[in-house]
Design a protein around this motif. Structure first.
Motif, PDB file in Angstrom:
ATOM      1  N   ILE A 176       0.855  -1.192   0.000  1.00 38.16           N
ATOM      2  CA  ILE A 176       0.000   0.000   0.000  1.00 38.16           C
ATOM      3  C   ILE A 176       0.890   1.240   0.000  1.00 38.16           C
ATOM      4  O   ILE A 176       1.752   1.388   0.883  1.00 38.16           O
ATOM      5  N   HIS A 177       0.684   2.124  -0.969  1.00 37.98           N
ATOM      6  CA  HIS A 177       1.480   3.346  -1.074  1.00 37.98           C
ATOM      7  C   HIS A 177       0.543   4.557  -1.169  1.00 37.98           C
ATOM      8  O   HIS A 177      -0.404   4.551  -1.966  1.00 37.98           O
ATOM      9  N   VAL A 178       0.832   5.563  -0.371  1.00 36.97           N
ATOM     10  CA  VAL A 178      -0.010   6.758  -0.389  1.00 36.97           C
ATOM     11  C   VAL A 178       0.868   7.980  -0.160  1.00 36.97           C
ATOM     12  O   VAL A 178       1.869   7.921   0.576  1.00 36.97           O
ATOM     13  N   GLU A 179       0.521   9.078  -0.810  1.00 37.51           N
ATOM     14  CA  GLU A 179       1.268  10.323  -0.631  1.00 37.51           C
ATOM     15  C   GLU A 179       0.322  11.506  -0.737  1.00 37.51           C
ATOM     16  O   GLU A 179      -0.730  11.421  -1.369  1.00 37.51           O
ATOM     17  N   PHE A 180       0.705  12.591  -0.081  1.00 39.33           N
ATOM     18  CA  PHE A 180      -0.046  13.837  -0.171  1.00 39.33           C
ATOM     19  C   PHE A 180       0.971  14.958  -0.364  1.00 39.33           C
ATOM     20  O   PHE A 180       1.661  15.353   0.574  1.00 39.33           O
ATOM     21  N   MET A 181       1.064  15.437  -1.589  1.00 41.03           N
ATOM     22  CA  MET A 181       2.034  16.459  -1.955  1.00 41.03           C
ATOM     23  C   MET A 181       1.329  17.785  -2.243  1.00 41.03           C
ATOM     24  O   MET A 181       0.437  17.845  -3.095  1.00 41.03           O
ATOM     25  N   GLN A 182       1.725  18.826  -1.542  1.00 37.85           N
ATOM     26  CA  GLN A 182       1.219  20.177  -1.773  1.00 37.85           C
ATOM     27  C   GLN A 182       2.406  21.123  -1.937  1.00 37.85           C
ATOM     28  O   GLN A 182       3.542  20.768  -1.616  1.00 37.85           O
ATOM     29  N   ASP A 183       2.121  22.347  -2.397  1.00 41.95           N
ATOM     30  CA  ASP A 183       3.234  23.294  -2.587  1.00 41.95           C
ATOM     31  C   ASP A 183       3.010  24.658  -1.949  1.00 41.95           C
ATOM     32  O   ASP A 183       3.822  25.566  -2.102  1.00 41.95           O
ATOM     33  N   TRP A 184       1.954  24.827  -1.168  1.00 38.35           N
ATOM     34  CA  TRP A 184       1.594  26.171  -0.730  1.00 38.35           C
ATOM     35  C   TRP A 184       2.513  26.752   0.342  1.00 38.35           C
ATOM     36  O   TRP A 184       2.488  27.953   0.614  1.00 38.35           O
ATOM     37  N   MET A 185       3.383  25.927   0.944  1.00 34.58           N
ATOM     38  CA  MET A 185       4.338  26.451   1.922  1.00 34.58           C
ATOM     39  C   MET A 185       5.699  26.756   1.298  1.00 34.58           C
ATOM     40  O   MET A 185       6.658  27.041   2.007  1.00 34.58           O
ATOM     41  N   THR A 186       5.784  26.730  -0.013  1.00 38.21           N
ATOM     42  CA  THR A 186       7.056  26.997  -0.680  1.00 38.21           C
ATOM     43  C   THR A 186       7.593  28.412  -0.426  1.00 38.21           C
ATOM     44  O   THR A 186       8.788  28.575  -0.191  1.00 38.21           O
ATOM     45  N   PRO A 187       6.783  29.469  -0.449  1.00 42.14           N
ATOM     46  CA  PRO A 187       7.312  30.827  -0.208  1.00 42.14           C
ATOM     47  C   PRO A 187       8.010  30.931   1.150  1.00 42.14           C
ATOM     48  O   PRO A 187       7.535  30.390   2.152  1.00 42.14           O
ATOM     49  N   GLU A 188       9.116  31.635   1.197  1.00 42.33           N
ATOM     50  CA  GLU A 188       9.904  31.759   2.412  1.00 42.33           C
ATOM     51  C   GLU A 188       9.141  32.452   3.536  1.00 42.33           C
ATOM     52  O   GLU A 188       9.365  32.173   4.718  1.00 42.33           O
ATOM     53  N   ASP A 189       8.235  33.364   3.198  1.00 39.54           N
ATOM     54  CA  ASP A 189       7.534  34.145   4.228  1.00 39.54           C
ATOM     55  C   ASP A 189       6.143  33.602   4.551  1.00 39.54           C
ATOM     56  O   ASP A 189       5.350  34.280   5.192  1.00 39.54           O
ATOM     57  N   ILE A 190       5.838  32.369   4.137  1.00 39.93           N
ATOM     58  CA  ILE A 190       4.480  31.841   4.302  1.00 39.93           C
ATOM     59  C   ILE A 190       4.072  31.763   5.769  1.00 39.93           C
ATOM     60  O   ILE A 190       2.892  31.899   6.111  1.00 39.93           O
ATOM     61  N   GLY A 191       5.026  31.599   6.656  1.00 44.48           N
ATOM     62  CA  GLY A 191       4.703  31.467   8.065  1.00 44.48           C
ATOM     63  C   GLY A 191       4.112  32.709   8.688  1.00 44.48           C
ATOM     64  O   GLY A 191       3.558  32.655   9.794  1.00 44.48           O
ATOM     65  N   GLU A 192       4.201  33.835   7.983  1.00 47.23           N
ATOM     66  CA  GLU A 192       3.644  35.092   8.503  1.00 47.23           C
ATOM     67  C   GLU A 192       2.177  35.265   8.154  1.00 47.23           C
ATOM     68  O   GLU A 192       1.520  36.159   8.690  1.00 47.23           O
ATOM     69  N   ALA A 193       1.649  34.447   7.255  1.00 46.36           N
ATOM     70  CA  ALA A 193       0.238  34.560   6.870  1.00 46.36           C
ATOM     71  C   ALA A 193      -0.655  34.193   8.045  1.00 46.36           C
ATOM     72  O   ALA A 193      -0.377  33.241   8.777  1.00 46.36           O
ATOM     73  N   GLU A 194      -1.731  34.928   8.240  1.00 45.82           N
ATOM     74  CA  GLU A 194      -2.595  34.735   9.403  1.00 45.82           C
ATOM     75  C   GLU A 194      -3.179  33.326   9.453  1.00 45.82           C
ATOM     76  O   GLU A 194      -3.271  32.725  10.524  1.00 45.82           O
ATOM     77  N   HIS A 195      -3.586  32.799   8.317  1.00 47.67           N
ATOM     78  CA  HIS A 195      -4.219  31.480   8.329  1.00 47.67           C
ATOM     79  C   HIS A 195      -3.213  30.348   8.499  1.00 47.67           C
ATOM     80  O   HIS A 195      -3.592  29.179   8.655  1.00 47.67           O
TER      81      HIS A 195
END
Length: 397
Positions: A176-195
């Motif tokens: 059984i193989h499963v993956e969940f790949m997203q890219d929305w945290m790629t920007p360096e400053d993403i951690g400052e976004a309120e959400h």
């Protein structure tokens, strides 16, 4: 829903029965996911949103309530007040959806259970295993209905995949193989976004970020479709992008019942992947493959035979009990909102049946419940344990 109406439901292949009125739904938490879920609940044509604790700030709660078309007196600033007052209201909520940050889930769910109100809670169910077990115990003792937001299991073609595996369509499952790949945290400053801030705050998100948010979807999907519980894992958690207090990536080997091996990967730093949830299950006679970004289709292979590509719609190889999850004809796309709506449809059926004192057939509904939620929290806990131990194998207890 009336007993007379429901007693006519003798054919499990027909559409889900409708209650004799729309059920009343409350909302705790006014963020983006609450809007998605409310949209899906309304699409099911079985719910109307009538009350909410959308903010602890009185003015903001009223303002958000107006956006939701709620009466002022049913806009609350605490879930405790909402649970108590709605339980006494002559037209009180039949159920509540909890869409707050993770650290609020346990107390909010507990408050509504203790006031006799059915619950649908977002995942992860809680941040701690003992809290998840406590909610499962409370639910069993109360006899209430408790759903959990693993909506990925409510896509029609995922239900079709489950049917194929359960009926021996790929033979004996051997990996059984499963993956969940997203890219929305790629920007360096993403951690400052309120959400995003709360998702990286251990006090709110718990001991994980990526694992508790998206890897838990992958783990649930693997067990749901295969029918095999995950028993062991060895995991490594990473911060692959800009510095963060919690991981943005996790890689693991997994083991399921019958010693079936597998892999699970999840990340938010995979440019070019947005909804990259992919499931592959291989067996002694064939395999199935599904991709969230192409959720209308399911690949079913039988070794030595031409591959079959099944598409969501009526007939042509789609199981009859899957068709009741389908809203539009073949070729007219359905997606995530419809999957959420399927969850809210099954949840409504369970809630209405409970309120009528009716017992549904064991295999009639397949929505994720509090037990699934508790297993998800145990999976997250085992991942943290394994990572802390240098990636050693850990049993999921």
């Amino acid at each position: 829903m009336t007993k007379e109406f429901f007693s006519q439901v003798t054919n499990l292949e027909q559409a889900f029965p409708k209650p004799d009125r729309r059920l009343r739904l409350g909302v705790v938490g006014g963020g983006r996911i609450s809007q998605t879920q409310a949209m899906a609940a309304r699409q099911s044509d079985r719910w109307e949103v009538v009350a909410g604790a959308l903010s602890s700030n009185k003015d903001k709660a009223k303002a958000l309530g107006a956006e939701w078309y709620l009466d002022d007196e049913r806009c609350y600033t605490s879930f405790e007040d909402m649970a108590q007052q709605e339980a006494q209201h002559p037209q009180g909520v039949d159920a509540v959806m909890i869409t707050t940050p993770n650290h609020v889930h346990f107390d909010a769910a507990k408050a509504f259970i203790e006031n006799g109100i059915d619950v649908l809670c977002d995942k992860p169910l809680t941040n701690e295993v003992d809290e998840a077990v406590a909610l499962a115990d409370l639910t069993r003792q109360s006899g209430l209905i408790f759903g959990v937001g693993y909506a990925m299991s409510c896509f029609a073609m995922i239900r079709q995949a489950k049917e194929i595996v359960a009926n021996g369509g790929i033979g004996k499952v051997n990996q059984i193989h499963v993956e969940f790949m997203q890219d929305w945290m790629t920007p360096e400053d993403i951690g400052e976004a309120e959400h995003v801030k709360w998702r990286l705050d251990p006090k709110k998100s718990g001991a994980t970020s990526c694992t508790g948010d998206i890897a838990t979807h992958a783990a649930h999907l693997a067990t749901f479709v295969s029918g095999l519980p995950m028993t062991h894992l060895r995991a490594e958690m990473h911060v692959c992008g800009s510095p963060k207090p919690l991981e943005d990536t996790v890689f693991m080997n997994t083991r399921f019942a019958n010693s079936v091996p597998g892999t699970l990967m999840a990340t938010r730093l995979a440019p070019g992947n947005r909804g990259g949830l992919r499931l592959r299950i291989f067996g002694s006679e064939g395999g199935i493959e599904w991709d969230l970004e192409h959720s209308e289709y399911l690949k079913h292979a039988r070794f030595g035979e031409p591959d079959r590509i099944l598409s969501r719609g009526h007939g042509h190889g789609v199981a009859s009990n899957v068709e009741r999850l389908v809203r539009t004809g073949r070729g007219f796309p359905e997606g995530l909102i419809e999957a959420w709506a399927n969850l809210y449809t099954e949840f409504a059926t369970a809630v209405a049946a409970r309120r009528d004192g009716l017992t549904l057939p064991n295999d009639y509904l397949a929505y994720p419940d509090v037990e699934d939620g508790a297993e998800g929290v145990k999976f997250i806990h085992a991942t943290v344990q394994s990572n802390a131990a240098g990636g050693n194998w850990v049993e999921i207890l």
